[in-house]
Write a protein that holds these residues in place. Sequence first.
Motif, PDB file in Angstrom:
ATOM      1  N   HIS A 276     -22.250  33.436  -6.224  1.00 21.00           N
ATOM      2  CA  HIS A 276     -21.132  33.500  -7.175  1.00 21.00           C
ATOM      3  C   HIS A 276     -20.995  34.878  -7.823  1.00 21.00           C
ATOM      4  CE1 HIS A 276     -20.017  29.236  -7.116  1.00 21.00           C
ATOM      5  NE2 HIS A 276     -21.307  28.952  -7.072  1.00 21.00           N
ATOM      6  N   GLN A 277     -21.187  35.942  -7.057  1.00 18.19           N
ATOM      7  CA  GLN A 277     -21.005  37.278  -7.609  1.00 18.19           C
ATOM      8  C   GLN A 277     -19.531  37.527  -7.943  1.00 18.19           C
ATOM      9  OE1 GLN A 277     -22.864  39.658  -8.781  1.00 18.19           O
ATOM     10  NE2 GLN A 277     -21.167  41.083  -9.116  1.00 18.19           N
ATOM     11  N   VAL A 278     -18.630  37.090  -7.086  1.00 17.66           N
ATOM     12  CA  VAL A 278     -17.203  37.298  -7.317  1.00 17.66           C
ATOM     13  C   VAL A 278     -16.660  36.308  -8.338  1.00 17.66           C
ATOM     14  CG1 VAL A 278     -14.919  37.230  -6.214  1.00 17.66           C
ATOM     15  CG2 VAL A 278     -16.850  38.279  -5.029  1.00 17.66           C
ATOM     16  N   ASP A 279     -17.197  35.099  -8.343  1.00 14.46           N
ATOM     17  CA  ASP A 279     -16.694  34.032  -9.220  1.00 14.46           C
ATOM     18  C   ASP A 279     -17.836  33.412 -10.026  1.00 14.46           C
ATOM     19  OD1 ASP A 279     -17.837  32.964  -6.901  1.00 14.46           O
ATOM     20  OD2 ASP A 279     -16.673  31.123  -7.043  1.00 14.46           O
ATOM     21  N   PRO A 280     -18.487  34.174 -10.915  1.00 13.92           N
ATOM     22  CA  PRO A 280     -19.614  33.630 -11.670  1.00 13.92           C
ATOM     23  C   PRO A 280     -19.200  32.408 -12.484  1.00 13.92           C
ATOM     24  CG  PRO A 280     -18.832  35.666 -12.674  1.00 13.92           C
ATOM     25  CD  PRO A 280     -18.145  35.544 -11.352  1.00 13.92           C
ATOM     26  N   ILE A 281     -20.054  31.414 -12.488  1.00 14.99           N
ATOM     27  CA  ILE A 281     -19.810  30.181 -13.240  1.00 14.99           C
ATOM     28  C   ILE A 281     -20.478  30.345 -14.606  1.00 14.99           C
ATOM     29  CG2 ILE A 281     -19.997  27.677 -13.242  1.00 14.99           C
ATOM     30  CD1 ILE A 281     -18.371  28.784 -10.901  1.00 14.99           C
ATOM     31  N   ILE A 282     -19.697  30.791 -15.595  1.00 12.49           N
ATOM     32  CA  ILE A 282     -20.225  31.111 -16.919  1.00 12.49           C
ATOM     33  C   ILE A 282     -20.230  29.861 -17.794  1.00 12.49           C
ATOM     34  CG2 ILE A 282     -19.917  32.546 -18.976  1.00 12.49           C
ATOM     35  CD1 ILE A 282     -20.577  34.178 -16.525  1.00 12.49           C
ATOM     36  N   PHE A 283     -21.284  29.694 -18.584  1.00 15.08           N
ATOM     37  CA  PHE A 283     -21.313  28.604 -19.565  1.00 15.08           C
ATOM     38  C   PHE A 283     -21.775  29.156 -20.909  1.00 15.08           C
ATOM     39  CE2 PHE A 283     -25.269  28.480 -17.107  1.00 15.08           C
ATOM     40  CZ  PHE A 283     -26.261  28.437 -18.067  1.00 15.08           C
ATOM     41  N   ASN A 284     -21.275  28.549 -21.987  1.00 14.96           N
ATOM     42  CA  ASN A 284     -21.542  29.038 -23.338  1.00 14.96           C
ATOM     43  C   ASN A 284     -22.196  28.016 -24.249  1.00 14.96           C
ATOM     44  OD1 ASN A 284     -20.386  31.807 -23.337  1.00 14.96           O
ATOM     45  ND2 ASN A 284     -18.504  30.728 -22.793  1.00 14.96           N
ATOM     46  N   SER A 285     -22.185  26.751 -23.867  1.00 17.63           N
ATOM     47  CA  SER A 285     -22.781  25.730 -24.745  1.00 17.63           C
ATOM     48  C   SER A 285     -23.462  24.643 -23.920  1.00 17.63           C
ATOM     49  CB  SER A 285     -21.709  25.121 -25.650  1.00 17.63           C
ATOM     50  OG  SER A 285     -20.657  24.548 -24.883  1.00 17.63           O
ATOM     51  N   GLY A 286     -24.225  25.074 -22.941  1.00 19.59           N
ATOM     52  CA  GLY A 286     -24.951  24.127 -22.103  1.00 19.59           C
ATOM     53  C   GLY A 286     -24.345  23.997 -20.726  1.00 19.59           C
ATOM     54  N   PHE A 287     -25.169  23.486 -19.787  1.00 18.32           N
ATOM     55  CA  PHE A 287     -24.717  23.389 -18.398  1.00 18.32           C
ATOM     56  C   PHE A 287     -25.597  22.403 -17.643  1.00 18.32           C
ATOM     57  CE2 PHE A 287     -24.621  24.911 -13.920  1.00 18.32           C
ATOM     58  CZ  PHE A 287     -23.248  24.825 -13.702  1.00 18.32           C
ATOM     59  N   ARG A 288     -24.989  21.808 -16.624  1.00 19.47           N
ATOM     60  CA  ARG A 288     -25.697  20.944 -15.696  1.00 19.47           C
ATOM     61  C   ARG A 288     -24.914  20.935 -14.383  1.00 19.47           C
ATOM     62  NH1 ARG A 288     -26.445  14.419 -16.682  1.00 19.47           N
ATOM     63  NH2 ARG A 288     -28.209  14.022 -15.271  1.00 19.47           N
ATOM     64  N   LEU A 289     -25.597  20.912 -13.250  1.00 14.87           N
ATOM     65  CA  LEU A 289     -24.945  20.848 -11.944  1.00 14.87           C
ATOM     66  C   LEU A 289     -25.564  19.718 -11.141  1.00 14.87           C
ATOM     67  CD1 LEU A 289     -22.942  22.092  -9.876  1.00 14.87           C
ATOM     68  CD2 LEU A 289     -24.848  23.513  -9.069  1.00 14.87           C
ATOM     69  N   ARG A 290     -24.701  18.829 -10.610  1.00 14.33           N
ATOM     70  CA  ARG A 290     -25.179  17.669  -9.857  1.00 14.33           C
ATOM     71  C   ARG A 290     -24.494  17.614  -8.496  1.00 14.33           C
ATOM     72  NH1 ARG A 290     -25.329  12.157 -12.997  1.00 14.33           N
ATOM     73  NH2 ARG A 290     -27.453  12.049 -12.181  1.00 14.33           N
ATOM     74  N   TRP A 291     -25.243  17.072  -7.516  1.00 11.69           N
ATOM     75  CA  TRP A 291     -24.698  16.789  -6.186  1.00 11.69           C
ATOM     76  C   TRP A 291     -24.959  15.324  -5.877  1.00 11.69           C
ATOM     77  CZ3 TRP A 291     -27.114  15.368  -1.448  1.00 11.69           C
ATOM     78  CH2 TRP A 291     -26.280  15.426  -0.322  1.00 11.69           C
ATOM     79  N   ARG A 292     -24.054  14.732  -5.102  1.00 12.49           N
ATOM     80  CA  ARG A 292     -24.195  13.324  -4.761  1.00 12.49           C
ATOM     81  C   ARG A 292     -24.378  13.157  -3.260  1.00 12.49           C
ATOM     82  NH1 ARG A 292     -20.141   8.347  -6.716  1.00 12.49           N
ATOM     83  NH2 ARG A 292     -21.814   6.780  -6.884  1.00 12.49           N
ATOM     84  N   ASN A 293     -25.262  12.249  -2.894  1.00 17.59           N
ATOM     85  CA  ASN A 293     -25.570  11.982  -1.490  1.00 17.59           C
ATOM     86  C   ASN A 293     -24.559  10.976  -0.935  1.00 17.59           C
ATOM     87  OD1 ASN A 293     -27.229  12.116   0.898  1.00 17.59           O
ATOM     88  ND2 ASN A 293     -28.026  10.091   0.353  1.00 17.59           N
ATOM     89  N   GLY A 294     -23.383  11.495  -0.564  1.00 17.07           N
ATOM     90  CA  GLY A 294     -22.279  10.630  -0.185  1.00 17.07           C
ATOM     91  C   GLY A 294     -21.311  10.511  -1.346  1.00 17.07           C
ATOM     92  N   GLU A 295     -20.247   9.712  -1.167  1.00 18.04           N
ATOM     93  CA  GLU A 295     -19.236   9.671  -2.220  1.00 18.04           C
ATOM     94  C   GLU A 295     -18.406   8.402  -2.126  1.00 18.04           C
ATOM     95  OE1 GLU A 295     -18.507  10.515  -5.428  1.00 18.04           O
ATOM     96  OE2 GLU A 295     -19.128  12.486  -4.662  1.00 18.04           O
TER      97      GLU A 295
END
Length: 332
Positions: A276-295
């Motif tokens: 994400h050098q071109v599109d950094p995912i900035i956060f200012n008051s906390g963060f979490r990233l989740r992935w799901r095994n299927g949908e």
Amino acid sequence: MLGVVLLACVGCTSAYVSRDVVYFGTAKASFHITPKTEYQLFNYTCKNLLGGLVTLWWLHGGWTTFNQTRVKAYVDGETTPSFNIQVYTAVAMGFNDESHVPWGNTRLGSSGHQGAYNAIRIPFYRNFSMTLTMDSRETKNQTGWFYIRGLEATALQLGDSLFIPPSTGARLRVYTSENVTLQPLDYIDVVPKLMGRGALYAVTVMIQSKNFDVLEGCFRAYFNSSNENVTLLSSGTEEYFFSSSYFGAASNGFALPMSGLLHYHANTTLSAYRVHQVDPIIFNSGFRLRWRNGEKADPASGQKCTAIDSGNVIGHPGVSHVTFYAYVYQWP
């Protein structure tokens, strides 16, 4: 007239003056490593009070399990490392697949057998140390090659215009989830619940499953300390890596500046990276990233990733074994 670098940056008290910038680094040829020991590759203390930035490190080794060699980084006297990573997993060369060598971009790559470079910047304020530990299966002394480079009085750049000087206390953390077994529709925290400010910078992933219906799974980001409101970073796994149709047209692999697929086999295993050098995912008051095994898809609208407990399962996702590395910058 002194050369002055003017920065639009977080936490800057003054502009950097070019005479303050100091190069540091070293190279080691044919150094010897003892099994089951943590070997110090590099230790450095800043000459000024402006902090430093490791800009690049490269490692090569002649032992069989080199791909699972662990590298640790210790910043400013910490006893628990800022990161503890396997060399190949850190650059998305999962399943020890070297079929795309040579490959590379400005942040990650490999141009030779049993070697890799990593140029994701590592900020520190006073001291930086890096160590190496071979896989526990190695029983004999081995030989390696290494170099590292960096600059003092240099800010971390995110995107085109955001600069974070080391004096802010910015740190690079690599959150690792290794060999995790997921049942169909399970979630995994790629980045756990965090407080404060920072930026998601890069993700590498390895997936092994019975089929790729699991790739219907979305990446969900949460941008507040309560981690309640979700923002979709993708509406499918392959989309996050700029691909489509379960990587179908790209199944021979690719290595681009922002993403890559370095391993893909028979709709059952893959390894990929996203920077994400071109599109950094900035956060200012906390963060979490989740992935799901299927949908699931909403039965009324047909939209994916909006139905949590209700909805229709897409395809027949199976049990998966996954590894995620997430490079995250954090600062006060």
